[in-house]
Design an enzyme around this catalytic site. Sequence first.
Site, PDB file in Angstrom:
ATOM      1  N   LYS A  26     132.432 -36.246  27.767  1.00 38.91           N
ATOM      2  CA  LYS A  26     131.018 -35.451  28.170  1.00 38.91           C
ATOM      3  C   LYS A  26     130.523 -37.001  28.591  1.00 38.91           C
ATOM      4  O   LYS A  26     130.317 -38.071  28.687  1.00 38.91           O
ATOM      5  CB  LYS A  26     130.385 -34.836  28.594  1.00 38.91           C
ATOM      6  CG  LYS A  26     130.440 -33.641  28.008  1.00 38.91           C
ATOM      7  CD  LYS A  26     130.070 -32.125  27.936  1.00 38.91           C
ATOM      8  CE  LYS A  26     131.046 -30.877  27.460  1.00 38.91           C
ATOM      9  NZ  LYS A  26     129.939 -29.952  27.614  1.00 38.91           N
ATOM     10  N   ARG A  47     133.657 -28.831  19.185  1.00 34.63           N
ATOM     11  CA  ARG A  47     134.862 -28.480  20.910  1.00 34.63           C
ATOM     12  C   ARG A  47     135.539 -29.976  20.694  1.00 34.63           C
ATOM     13  O   ARG A  47     134.622 -30.129  21.566  1.00 34.63           O
ATOM     14  CB  ARG A  47     134.883 -27.375  21.473  1.00 34.63           C
ATOM     15  CG  ARG A  47     135.755 -26.986  22.239  1.00 34.63           C
ATOM     16  CD  ARG A  47     134.843 -26.477  23.291  1.00 34.63           C
ATOM     17  NE  ARG A  47     136.142 -25.710  24.335  1.00 34.63           N
ATOM     18  CZ  ARG A  47     136.007 -26.246  25.630  1.00 34.63           C
ATOM     19  NH1 ARG A  47     135.242 -27.445  25.607  1.00 34.63           N
ATOM     20  NH2 ARG A  47     136.951 -25.651  26.409  1.00 34.63           N
TER      21      ARG A  47
END
Length: 308
Positions: free
Chosen positions: A234, A269
């Site tokens: 991210k 994840r």
Amino acid sequence: MAFVSRPRYTWRLRTRSLPLGRRTVLMGILNVTPDSFSDGNQFLNAHAAVDHALRLLDEGADLVDLGGESTRPNATPITPAEEQERILPVMKAILKLRRDAILSVDTYHAETAERAIQDGAEAINDVSGLIWDPAMARVLAKEQPGSILMHTRGAPRGWSALPPLPHADIMPMIVSGLAHTLSLARSAGMQRSNMVLDPGFGFGKMGDENFTLLAHFTELHQFALPFLVGVSRKRFLTAHLPQANELTRQQATTAANTAAILSGAHILRVHDIPAARTAATVADSILSLAQPETEETHPSGIRKTFSA
């Protein structure tokens, strides 16, 4: 240095259960989309998607999360029918080749969730936390798959316009939002044993707001439920680095994943299973020596404030 005592749970899926807490569980990411922020268009072809899922499993993923709609900032929504056309053939092909594979489907559409469960999905990952489709809670209560419920501030098309949050307001906002999601779950009749929570890194949290969330992650154990963390690749992770490239994104992901585990995260994840497994092995070894070898249902000494 003291670390959180990571509570242990049994996460009930559609047909089986996963123990959580003794070691970190890894969820591999498979985006069958043309526009996801990290791997968009790489696995839109069904054969490429199936091959990648098998590779994730061979590398040590405990389960694979299939997504058919991008939730990157300003992403264009698609219909449930389009989403199912992308996801369901891939899911069926994976299960034909690996009958014991544990598959999760990343969707906020109740219709897609119901079809996926009927076709063999063991869990549903709803990034809206039951908010964007009012029928989702009823489907999950009826079918009883594993249910991952995320906190999201707003929706992707509006994230760029969100005002920054004061540092002191970030955790109260997330706690309040998750409490609301659990209230919806309880009203629909969902079972706590099916639930995993996700605080939603990057989902309406901008820049350093995500670091505040990670720094105060242990506050979330007040819910007495297991937690998933999804920080893989991210953008916020590389904001303070001199350059952002594939290597620095992976290194930053590994650092954040390690911090999350030591703060009590149960599931990661991730895109890169080998790197995550290395980080988890080290962090799990630290936790195993830093906390007593007991079967806990929630962390000792942390007040259970909310229930569903």
